[in-house]
Design a protein around this motif. Sequence first.
Motif, mmCIF file in Angstrom:
data_model
loop_
_atom_site.group_PDB
_atom_site.id
_atom_site.type_symbol
_atom_site.label_atom_id
_atom_site.label_comp_id
_atom_site.label_asym_id
_atom_site.label_seq_id
_atom_site.Cartn_x
_atom_site.Cartn_y
_atom_site.Cartn_z
ATOM 1 N N GLU A 157 0.896 -1.201 0.099
ATOM 2 C CA GLU A 157 -0.017 -0.039 0.134
ATOM 3 C C GLU A 157 0.807 1.104 0.075
ATOM 4 N N SER A 158 0.478 2.321 -0.724
ATOM 5 C CA SER A 158 1.400 3.430 -1.107
ATOM 6 C C SER A 158 1.593 4.217 0.281
ATOM 7 N N THR A 159 0.817 4.017 1.205
ATOM 8 C CA THR A 159 0.960 4.905 2.545
ATOM 9 C C THR A 159 1.920 4.046 3.361
ATOM 10 N N ILE A 198 5.392 4.942 1.614
ATOM 11 C CA ILE A 198 5.979 6.231 2.099
ATOM 12 C C ILE A 198 6.549 6.220 3.501
ATOM 13 N N LYS A 199 5.882 5.541 4.354
ATOM 14 C CA LYS A 199 6.385 5.507 5.776
ATOM 15 C C LYS A 199 7.656 4.686 5.797
ATOM 16 N N LEU A 200 7.698 3.694 5.018
ATOM 17 C CA LEU A 200 9.072 2.869 4.850
ATOM 18 C C LEU A 200 10.085 3.988 4.553
ATOM 19 N N GLY A 232 14.940 7.560 5.840
ATOM 20 C CA GLY A 232 15.800 8.411 5.278
ATOM 21 C C GLY A 232 15.774 9.077 3.775
ATOM 22 N N LEU A 233 14.969 8.424 3.043
ATOM 23 C CA LEU A 233 14.693 8.539 1.612
ATOM 24 C C LEU A 233 13.771 9.366 1.330
#
Length: 89
Positions: free
Chosen positions: A76-78, A81-83, A88-89
Amino acid sequence: MLFFDISTWDPQDNEKVIEHFKNLRPPAGINVINQWVDLNGGRYFILYEAESNEAYAEFNIPWSDVCLIDSVPVMESTDFIKLMISKGL
């Protein structure tokens, strides 16, 4: 891990594919989340979770005689994004 598979087949294999669907029983370690059929024919889409490589193989190998399976690991995109933020990317 989540997988989104797109299975395709030749029109002359429709009867074989229907027989496979009639006998579809996901093995232990597979959780089918949802599935869709292309109304134009010849394609099937499925989103599922596989607990192991063995479950993944056991689920897909029986279809190899009638379908070409394009299997994509997804997230899942959310969660993605959290990952990325946590890395730090």
